[in-house]
Design a protein around this motif. Sequence first.
Motif, short mmCIF file in Angstrom:
data_model
loop_
_atom_site.label_atom_id
_atom_site.label_comp_id
_atom_site.label_asym_id
_atom_site.label_seq_id
_atom_site.Cartn_x
_atom_site.Cartn_y
_atom_site.Cartn_z
N ILE A 39 0.76 -1.26 -0.06
CA ILE A 39 -0.10 0.00 0.03
C ILE A 39 0.97 1.27 0.08
O ILE A 39 1.91 1.36 0.67
CB ILE A 39 -1.03 0.03 1.20
N LYS A 40 0.52 2.35 -0.89
CA LYS A 40 1.26 3.44 -0.96
C LYS A 40 0.88 4.39 0.31
O LYS A 40 -0.38 4.56 0.38
CB LYS A 40 1.21 4.08 -2.36
N LYS A 41 2.17 5.10 0.94
CA LYS A 41 1.73 5.89 2.09
C LYS A 41 2.78 7.06 2.11
O LYS A 41 3.88 6.57 1.61
CB LYS A 41 1.66 5.22 3.36
N VAL A 42 2.23 8.05 2.54
CA VAL A 42 3.17 9.18 3.38
C VAL A 42 2.67 9.65 4.44
O VAL A 42 1.48 10.01 4.38
CB VAL A 42 3.24 10.37 2.03
N MET A 43 3.69 9.68 5.16
CA MET A 43 3.54 9.86 6.49
C MET A 43 4.32 11.29 7.13
O MET A 43 5.21 11.18 6.84
CB MET A 43 3.77 8.75 7.69
N LEU A 44 3.56 11.90 7.68
CA LEU A 44 3.94 13.11 8.51
C LEU A 44 3.99 13.05 9.80
O LEU A 44 3.01 12.55 10.48
CB LEU A 44 3.12 14.61 8.09
N VAL A 45 4.98 13.81 10.48
CA VAL A 45 4.98 13.97 11.99
C VAL A 45 5.20 15.30 12.08
O VAL A 45 6.10 16.20 11.58
CB VAL A 45 6.24 13.23 12.65
#
Length: 266
Positions: free
Chosen positions: A85-91
């Motif tokens: 699954i394609k994801k981009v995660m921000l903190v």
Amino acid sequence: MKTGKLLFLVVIALAITSFKTITSDSKNAAPSREFYQIKTYIFKTEQQVETTEKYLKEAFLPGLKKLGIKNIGVFKPRPNATDTIKKVMLVIPFSSMTQFLGLEDKLAKDKTYLAAGAAYLKASYKQAPYLRIESILLKAFSDHPILSTPVLNSPRANRVYELRSYESATEAIYKNKVDMFNAGGEVKLFDRLAFNAVFYGEVISGAKMPNLMYMTTFADQESRDSHWKAFVDSPEWKGLIAMEKYKNNISHIDITFLYPTDYSDY
């Protein structure tokens, strides 16, 4: 007359002493604990990834920085054969809940942000720029109240940023695990072994509560593995897990391996 002058001098002396005490207390006061949003974009197509990343890089991150929100991490999962699954995660760190709650309204008044992010912000329902957005809100641990940016010299694609989530069976047992990190010295042990922790946080809103989350960072997989070996072999850890009061305080662990994008702040 002399009595009045003496009284005046006593009042001045007391005021100076009080000022020194307040100044000293201010210097010794613990820094306010930050709040963190872990915001994950989930995609179905490469076009969605492209549209959202352009928005993040050219509109969202610059918009946050204009509002004084800095040290924003942007990550992608390390390649994994079982999770495609394609994801981009921000903190995203916030100094207060007020700052977090007011973010959308302030961005909506930023003309530069609105123009730069137009393709994303005005996307039609037939061309949505993502499948879903997931959000987790955390409050920093008392022993690590402010986000730390790691100093790593390795290529970004080689780095291993390890995001861990520890779930507990009940709220009371969860608090015991948080105490193990703070009063128990687990945070201090990570610091001693140079795990380059970015944050430790108590989840105050999320899908897997009660749980805590934290992120540690390494130059590469080999460095990550050697650091964890040093951790489990350390006398401090062996002493902690032998303590009766800290037994059985984790019911489930999730580990996610990430690497920073080229526009991540760290």
